[in-house]
Design a protein around this motif. Structure first.
Motif, mmCIF file in Angstrom:
data_model
loop_
_atom_site.group_PDB
_atom_site.id
_atom_site.type_symbol
_atom_site.label_atom_id
_atom_site.label_comp_id
_atom_site.label_asym_id
_atom_site.label_seq_id
_atom_site.Cartn_x
_atom_site.Cartn_y
_atom_site.Cartn_z
ATOM 1 N N PHE A 1 55.342 39.152 36.251
ATOM 2 C CA PHE A 1 54.327 39.696 35.349
ATOM 3 C C PHE A 1 53.279 38.630 35.077
ATOM 4 O O PHE A 1 53.493 37.437 35.332
ATOM 5 C CB PHE A 1 54.972 40.163 34.033
ATOM 6 C CG PHE A 1 55.606 39.053 33.229
ATOM 7 C CD1 PHE A 1 54.887 38.391 32.238
ATOM 8 C CD2 PHE A 1 56.922 38.670 33.461
ATOM 9 C CE1 PHE A 1 55.464 37.365 31.508
ATOM 10 C CE2 PHE A 1 57.512 37.656 32.728
ATOM 11 C CZ PHE A 1 56.783 36.999 31.744
ATOM 12 N N GLN A 2 52.133 39.049 34.570
ATOM 13 C CA GLN A 2 51.047 38.135 34.215
ATOM 14 C C GLN A 2 50.879 38.080 32.701
ATOM 15 O O GLN A 2 51.291 38.990 31.985
ATOM 16 C CB GLN A 2 49.734 38.602 34.853
ATOM 17 C CG GLN A 2 49.722 38.548 36.371
ATOM 18 C CD GLN A 2 48.492 39.214 36.947
ATOM 19 O OE1 GLN A 2 48.388 40.441 36.952
ATOM 20 N NE2 GLN A 2 47.548 38.427 37.419
ATOM 21 N N GLU A 3 50.258 36.997 32.233
ATOM 22 C CA GLU A 3 49.868 36.918 30.841
ATOM 23 C C GLU A 3 48.350 37.063 30.751
ATOM 24 O O GLU A 3 47.629 36.756 31.694
ATOM 25 C CB GLU A 3 50.327 35.606 30.214
ATOM 26 C CG GLU A 3 49.677 34.364 30.805
ATOM 27 C CD GLU A 3 50.011 33.128 29.993
ATOM 28 O OE1 GLU A 3 50.256 33.274 28.790
ATOM 29 O OE2 GLU A 3 50.000 32.022 30.557
ATOM 30 N N PRO A 4 47.824 37.534 29.614
ATOM 31 C CA PRO A 4 46.393 37.847 29.524
ATOM 32 C C PRO A 4 45.471 36.657 29.748
ATOM 33 O O PRO A 4 44.381 36.811 30.309
ATOM 34 C CB PRO A 4 46.251 38.388 28.094
ATOM 35 C CG PRO A 4 47.613 38.860 27.713
ATOM 36 C CD PRO A 4 48.566 37.953 28.415
ATOM 37 N N LYS A 5 45.865 35.447 29.356
ATOM 38 C CA LYS A 5 44.953 34.305 29.373
ATOM 39 C C LYS A 5 44.877 33.593 30.720
ATOM 40 O O LYS A 5 43.993 32.760 30.923
ATOM 41 C CB LYS A 5 45.374 33.301 28.294
ATOM 42 C CG LYS A 5 45.262 33.845 26.870
ATOM 43 C CD LYS A 5 45.670 32.785 25.859
ATOM 44 C CE LYS A 5 45.567 33.317 24.431
ATOM 45 N NZ LYS A 5 45.973 32.293 23.427
ATOM 46 N N ASP A 6 45.783 33.867 31.629
ATOM 47 C CA ASP A 6 45.825 33.135 32.899
ATOM 48 C C ASP A 6 46.158 34.082 34.040
ATOM 49 O O ASP A 6 47.311 34.193 34.450
ATOM 50 C CB ASP A 6 46.860 32.003 32.811
ATOM 51 C CG ASP A 6 46.833 31.111 34.043
ATOM 52 O OD1 ASP A 6 45.961 31.307 34.909
ATOM 53 O OD2 ASP A 6 47.692 30.199 34.141
ATOM 54 N N PRO A 7 45.151 34.762 34.598
ATOM 55 C CA PRO A 7 45.412 35.762 35.643
ATOM 56 C C PRO A 7 45.916 35.172 36.958
ATOM 57 O O PRO A 7 46.415 35.916 37.808
ATOM 58 C CB PRO A 7 44.049 36.442 35.827
ATOM 59 C CG PRO A 7 43.049 35.423 35.362
ATOM 60 C CD PRO A 7 43.724 34.688 34.247
#
Length: 289
Positions: free
Chosen positions: A59-65
């Protein structure tokens, strides 16, 4: 001889491609350790992988694509040694495979004797039927994890002030004969102490079981679940969505318990992980689907 400017114009420019990095936390893995795999690479459309026979979901986090994460672990009963991590980088131009070898060290688990009512060591024929029925229920529950993360950041202990009693991974000898590996943490807590969700989740189970007593199972998605045992009272219903820190039950001494306490287990794709180590991980908040 061509002028230098013209030569430079004729030679195609070559740009260095950004390197792909793969890391894991903690740096040293032990049997029973949860871990967070991180893949950093630009222009990816997806990441998959395998670890100790398990499929990894990233999964990804919003601040670091450019960073992709997978929450996984090593079962308490796994053998120490070297294991291969396989990562598949999915790009528009195709798929690239990267492999890493990771060492898993043995954890120093202890052995302790315990005394419980004899029925929990030698259950009657009727009690054995209840145990079999419980196992069928748990198999169905454990197969129902959400295919996306439901958690909202790092995980928190279910009790704020109660100290841990029995350590994770100990070999417990019940009534001098039955040996079992303790696949969770025990928190000393008087009956009626509020028990809180370790993270946001869906309630998969809230009902009494033979060994576990009154039990709540929370699904945090991607095969990760937390299990709360020996409760005196439920404060949630099956199917309900809960927030991190929300009260889900009151502690008790139901089921196979040596006294009032809360037992907490962490289960990832059938493997049991050390809850204390999960609480120490800095788990990113995932991008919401």
């Amino acid at each position: 001889m061509l002028p230098l400017v013209l030569v430079a114009f004729l030679i195609p420019s070559i740009r260095a491609q950004p390197a792909t990095s793969i890391a894991w936390t903690p740096d040293i893995l032990f049997t029973g350790s949860p871990c967070l795999f991180r893949v950093n690479s630009p222009s990816l459309t997806g990441v998959t992988g395998t670890w100790q026979g398990h499929e990894l979901s990233f999964f990804q986090e919003p601040k670091d694509p450019d960073s992709w994460y997978s929450l996984a672990g090593v079962d308490v009963g796994a053998k120490s040694g070297s294991y291969e991590l396989t990562i598949e980088l999915i790009q528009q131009s195709g798929t690239k495979t990267i492999r890493r070898t990771i060492d898993v060290a043995p954890a120093p688990y202890k052995e302790i004797p315990l005394t419980v009512p004899q029925k929990f060591v030698e259950p009657s024929e009727q009690e054995q039927k209840i145990i079999v029925a419980d196992q069928q229920v748990k198999r169905r529950i454990f197969a129902r994890s959400a295919n996306s993360p439901l958690w909202t950041g790092s995980f928190s202990p279910p009790l704020k002030s109660a100290p841990r009693t029995d350590s994770f991974g100990t070999r417990r000898i019940f009534n001098g004969s039955l040996v079992s590996v303790h696949r969770g943490l025990d928190y000393r807590a008087k009956v009626g102490t509020p028990v809180r969700a370790a993270n946001s989740a869906r309630v998969l189970l809230a009902r009494p079981l033979f060994y576990e007593g009154n039990c709540v199972i929370l699904d945090h998605g991607l095969g990760l679940m937390t299990i709360y045992m020996h409760l005196s009272e439920f404060k949630v219903r099956e199917g309900e969505l809960v927030r991190r820190g929300q009260m889900i039950a009151l502690s008790g001494e139901t089921g196979r318990a040596t006294g009032p306490h809360l037992h907490l287990s962490v289960r990832w794709q059938g493997e049991y992980l050390d809850p204390a180590k999960l609480f120490s991980l800095n788990v990113p908040r995932p991008v919401q689907p």
